[in-house]
Design a protein around this motif. Structure first.
Motif, PDB file in Angstrom:
ATOM      1  N   THR A  72      38.555  70.154   1.960  1.00 14.53           N
ATOM      2  CA  THR A  72      39.848  69.516   2.214  1.00 14.53           C
ATOM      3  C   THR A  72      40.816  69.895   1.106  1.00 14.53           C
TER       4      THR A  72
ATOM      5  N   GLN B 201      45.933  58.523   0.571  1.00 16.91           N
ATOM      6  CA  GLN B 201      45.765  59.733   1.374  1.00 16.91           C
ATOM      7  C   GLN B 201      45.630  59.372   2.843  1.00 16.91           C
TER       8      GLN B 201
ATOM      9  N   PRO C 275      33.907  64.273   3.416  1.00 13.43           N
ATOM     10  CA  PRO C 275      34.829  64.511   4.534  1.00 13.43           C
ATOM     11  C   PRO C 275      34.141  65.311   5.644  1.00 13.43           C
TER      12      PRO C 275
ATOM     13  N   VAL D 186      46.157  65.042   3.874  1.00 13.75           N
ATOM     14  CA  VAL D 186      45.003  65.881   3.562  1.00 13.75           C
ATOM     15  C   VAL D 186      44.580  66.637   4.806  1.00 13.75           C
ATOM     16  N   ASN D 187      44.493  67.959   4.695  1.00 10.35           N
ATOM     17  CA  ASN D 187      44.071  68.805   5.801  1.00 10.35           C
ATOM     18  C   ASN D 187      42.696  69.384   5.477  1.00 10.35           C
ATOM     19  N   TYR D 188      42.107  70.054   6.470  1.00 11.26           N
ATOM     20  CA  TYR D 188      40.808  70.686   6.265  1.00 11.26           C
ATOM     21  C   TYR D 188      40.939  72.198   6.390  1.00 11.26           C
TER      22      TYR D 188
ATOM     23  N   PRO E 298      44.677  61.471   6.705  1.00  9.32           N
ATOM     24  CA  PRO E 298      44.251  62.755   7.274  1.00  9.32           C
ATOM     25  C   PRO E 298      45.405  63.419   8.018  1.00  9.32           C
TER      26      PRO E 298
ATOM     27  N   LEU F  21      38.129  61.218   6.096  1.00  9.48           N
ATOM     28  CA  LEU F  21      38.141  61.399   4.645  1.00  9.48           C
ATOM     29  C   LEU F  21      37.097  60.492   4.006  1.00  9.48           C
TER      30      LEU F  21
ATOM     31  N   LEU G 240      39.826  64.287  11.458  1.00  3.22           N
ATOM     32  CA  LEU G 240      39.316  64.483  10.101  1.00  3.22           C
ATOM     33  C   LEU G 240      39.040  63.116   9.488  1.00  3.22           C
TER      34      LEU G 240
END
Length: 132
Positions: free
Chosen positions: A110, A4, A17, A123-125, A6, A13, A11
């Motif tokens: 996330t 993964q 997170p 991976v986004n928030y 970010p 992880l 961000l």
């Protein structure tokens, strides 16, 4: 578990997170982007600071038109995280005014925004409602 990365560089992880802002040493203003100088006071010295993982919705809009390939509708919000303003989408809530309101308690979460051809997840928030 897939590899993964970010979606944005602020961000972090891991097990918990969180977001990291850059805080101005002169006036305490916080930014998520790169800065040469503070827009508020002109100071050039910044330090990384963790941002609270919970907050309250201060403003929101329900987005119904977006760039091609972006699923709509969704809720874009401005969240006050213990004094730091964070822009992010609300997730896990229907995109209608009956389910979103000012002052709504939310927590950072996330999600996988996409996966590349080698299996690496971006991976986004976002912010999810917190049960009262």
């Amino acid at each position: 578990m897939a590899d993964q990365i970010p979606f944005v560089d602020y961000l972090v992880l891991g097990d918990e997170p969180h977001l990291v802002a850059r805080e101005c040493a002169g006036c305490g203003a916080r930014y998520f982007d790169r800065r040469i100088a503070c827009a508020a006071c002109g100071t050039r010295d910044f330090s990384p600071v963790p941002v609270a993982r919970t907050g309250e919705v201060r403003a929101f809009t329900i987005v119904t038109f977006a760039a091609p390939g972006v699923p709509v509708p969704f809720v874009a919000a401005l969240v006050d995280c213990d004094g730091t303003s964070v822009r992010g989408n609300l997730v896990g809530v229907p995109p209608d005014p009956g389910h979103v309101h000012l002052g709504m308690k939310v927590a950072l979460t996330t999600y996988v925004a996409g996966t590349d051809g080698t299996g690496v997840d971006a991976v986004n928030y976002g912010f999810a409602p917190v049960e009262a």
